[in-house]
Motif scaffolding. Structure first.
Motif, PDB file in Angstrom:
ATOM      1  N   LEU A 136       0.933  -1.265  -0.088  1.00  0.00           N
ATOM      2  CA  LEU A 136      -0.009  -0.039   0.113  1.00  0.00           C
ATOM      3  C   LEU A 136       0.648   1.328   0.029  1.00  0.00           C
ATOM      4  O   LEU A 136       0.612   2.208  -0.733  1.00  0.00           O
ATOM      5  CB  LEU A 136      -0.642   0.000   1.209  1.00  0.00           C
ATOM      6  CG  LEU A 136      -2.304  -1.008   1.228  1.00  0.00           C
ATOM      7  CD1 LEU A 136      -2.756  -0.923   2.709  1.00  0.00           C
ATOM      8  CD2 LEU A 136      -3.205  -0.731   0.258  1.00  0.00           C
ATOM      9  N   ARG A 140       1.155   4.095  -3.186  1.00  0.00           N
ATOM     10  CA  ARG A 140       0.867   5.693  -2.798  1.00  0.00           C
ATOM     11  C   ARG A 140       1.964   6.372  -2.682  1.00  0.00           C
ATOM     12  O   ARG A 140       1.912   7.613  -2.408  1.00  0.00           O
ATOM     13  CB  ARG A 140       0.181   5.519  -1.390  1.00  0.00           C
ATOM     14  CG  ARG A 140      -1.387   5.266  -1.366  1.00  0.00           C
ATOM     15  CD  ARG A 140      -2.199   5.557  -2.364  1.00  0.00           C
ATOM     16  NE  ARG A 140      -3.659   5.132  -2.218  1.00  0.00           N
ATOM     17  CZ  ARG A 140      -4.770   5.529  -3.182  1.00  0.00           C
ATOM     18  NH1 ARG A 140      -4.509   6.517  -3.852  1.00  0.00           N
ATOM     19  NH2 ARG A 140      -5.891   5.111  -3.079  1.00  0.00           N
ATOM     20  N   ARG A 141       3.201   5.820  -3.006  1.00  0.00           N
ATOM     21  CA  ARG A 141       4.454   6.447  -3.027  1.00  0.00           C
ATOM     22  C   ARG A 141       4.757   7.139  -1.661  1.00  0.00           C
ATOM     23  O   ARG A 141       5.278   8.162  -1.564  1.00  0.00           O
ATOM     24  CB  ARG A 141       4.491   7.532  -3.803  1.00  0.00           C
ATOM     25  CG  ARG A 141       4.444   7.087  -5.327  1.00  0.00           C
ATOM     26  CD  ARG A 141       5.495   6.204  -5.881  1.00  0.00           C
ATOM     27  NE  ARG A 141       5.542   5.589  -7.363  1.00  0.00           N
ATOM     28  CZ  ARG A 141       5.057   4.666  -7.607  1.00  0.00           C
ATOM     29  NH1 ARG A 141       4.386   3.765  -6.797  1.00  0.00           N
ATOM     30  NH2 ARG A 141       5.008   4.356  -9.102  1.00  0.00           N
ATOM     31  N   LEU A 142       4.328   6.069  -0.477  1.00  0.00           N
ATOM     32  CA  LEU A 142       4.496   6.687   0.785  1.00  0.00           C
ATOM     33  C   LEU A 142       5.725   6.215   1.675  1.00  0.00           C
ATOM     34  O   LEU A 142       6.088   6.601   2.768  1.00  0.00           O
ATOM     35  CB  LEU A 142       3.180   6.537   1.647  1.00  0.00           C
ATOM     36  CG  LEU A 142       1.924   6.923   1.115  1.00  0.00           C
ATOM     37  CD1 LEU A 142       0.751   6.605   2.228  1.00  0.00           C
ATOM     38  CD2 LEU A 142       1.965   8.707   1.287  1.00  0.00           C
TER      39      LEU A 142
END
Length: 353
Positions: A136, A140-142
């Motif tokens: 995830l 979301r490039r988190l």
């Protein structure tokens, strides 16, 4: 061996399913021998069956996943096959607990194994949760920058796997001592010379590695030629094929009246499978592995979490009889979730490359 696997996998035509079945048969036969030799090594080295079951046996029965995963991300360039094999194998192993329950009489099998199995299952939930969170976060490039090309989750998985092995082994060491001694004596491995065991173990391991490399390329071909996609093929077909050694091992343990050994091997294999994902990430030099895989793999990750939760519930509740003659409620739930996961992967993961 790798060049031969690449050549065979690049051939087209209707022989692909024959090749796939042959490859699975090699994994089944060689993986079964690896499990048996791991049992012999437990006696020869004096390390005991608990340690061998948790580390060596779980490792050697998961060797096809390791060979397939590393070759998928390095030689074949198929990260979805690697991720699907690991997560699909976790789901398949948990389904095997339900399969064992069908053949176990008269109580549910989870009511007959020690509740200490919850420790390994709990670590499995933690590691699966990290993988799901990693997917995830990457989507979301988190996740931010990792270490070199690795995802930030890889060193976390490696450290937690080491902690899990240490904690579970220390917990199990005294409890399993009597069972280990009784089973080692019953197997009569004293007449087999240690060098013979080492040579046969190495030969079987080479066969499994070769078949695992071949399977990675075959998985890509099956995904392309059927249109099912790498996500579905990796989670269902490849995962079931690379989990064949576990099938043999757990049913042999059941035949030896050692359900604890069977369940411990499955939970231990799931722990090592997640560690394999960290190894695959280290071998995947293009960046974090989970950044390049389909989010449909979350179906398998969440399904494995739910199935492990069901197993923990069965271990704690300890039902005295099965709900429906041959099966308990937990077995029905495990089979139901396995089929639901297959349906979701086929519906949403099919056609993804």
């Amino acid at each position: 061996m790798v060049a031969s696997a690449r050549h065979l996998a690049e051939r087209g035509g209707p022989l692909i399913w024959g090749e796939f079945l042959f490859c699975a048969s090699v994994i089944f036969a060689a993986g079964s021998q690896l499990a048996r030799y791991g049992d012999m090594l437990a006696e020869k080295t004096g390390m005991g069956r608990t340690w061998i079951g948790l580390i060596l046996l779980a490792t050697v029965t998961s060797l096809p996943e390791l060979a397939t995963g590393v070759s998928a991300v390095t030689l074949a360039g198929l990260p979805d096959i690697a991720a699907g094999d690991v997560l699909g194998s976790c789901v398949f192993n948990l389904m095997l607990i339900g399969m064992l329950d069908l053949f176990y009489r008269p109580e549910p099998i989870l009511s007959r194994v020690d509740q200490g199995q919850i420790l390994a299952a709990g670590f499995g939930i933690l590691l699966l949760g990290i993988v799901a969170l990693g997917m995830l976060a990457e989507a979301r490039r988190l996740a931010g920058g990792g270490l070199l090309w690795l995802g930030v989750y890889t060193p976390v998985i490696a450290v937690l796997y080491g902690i899990a092995v240490r904690q579970v082994f220390q917990f199990e060491q005294k409890r399993m001592a009597a069972l280990i001694k009784a089973e080692a004596e019953a197997l009569h491995y004293r007449d087999v010379p240690a060098p013979v065991i080492y040579r046969r173990t190495a030969a079987a391991a080479l066969l499994v590695i070769g078949a695992g490399v071949w399977l990675a390329f075959l998985g890509g071909r099956v995904a392309d030629e059927t249109g099912w996609g790498q996500t579905f093929v990796g989670n269902l077909l490849i995962a079931a094929s690379t989990s064949l050694p576990e099938v043999v091992t757990v049913f042999v343990a059941l035949k030896l009246a050692a359900p604890d050994l069977a369940i411990a091997n499955l939970f231990g294999s799931n722990l090592f499978n997640i560690a394999i994902l960290a190894i695959d990430d280290a071998a995947y030099l293009r960046g974090p592995l989970l950044a390049d895989v389909s989010l449909a793999h979350l179906f398998s990750a969440v399904t494995a979490l739910m199935m492990t939760g069901i197993c923990i519930t069965g271990l704690i509740y300890r039902a005295q009889r099965k709900a429906w003659v041959f099966v308990g409620w937990d077995t029905v739930a495990l089979f139901g979730l396995y089929l639901l996961n297959a349906y979701l992967l086929f519906t949403f993961g099919r056609g993804e490359t």
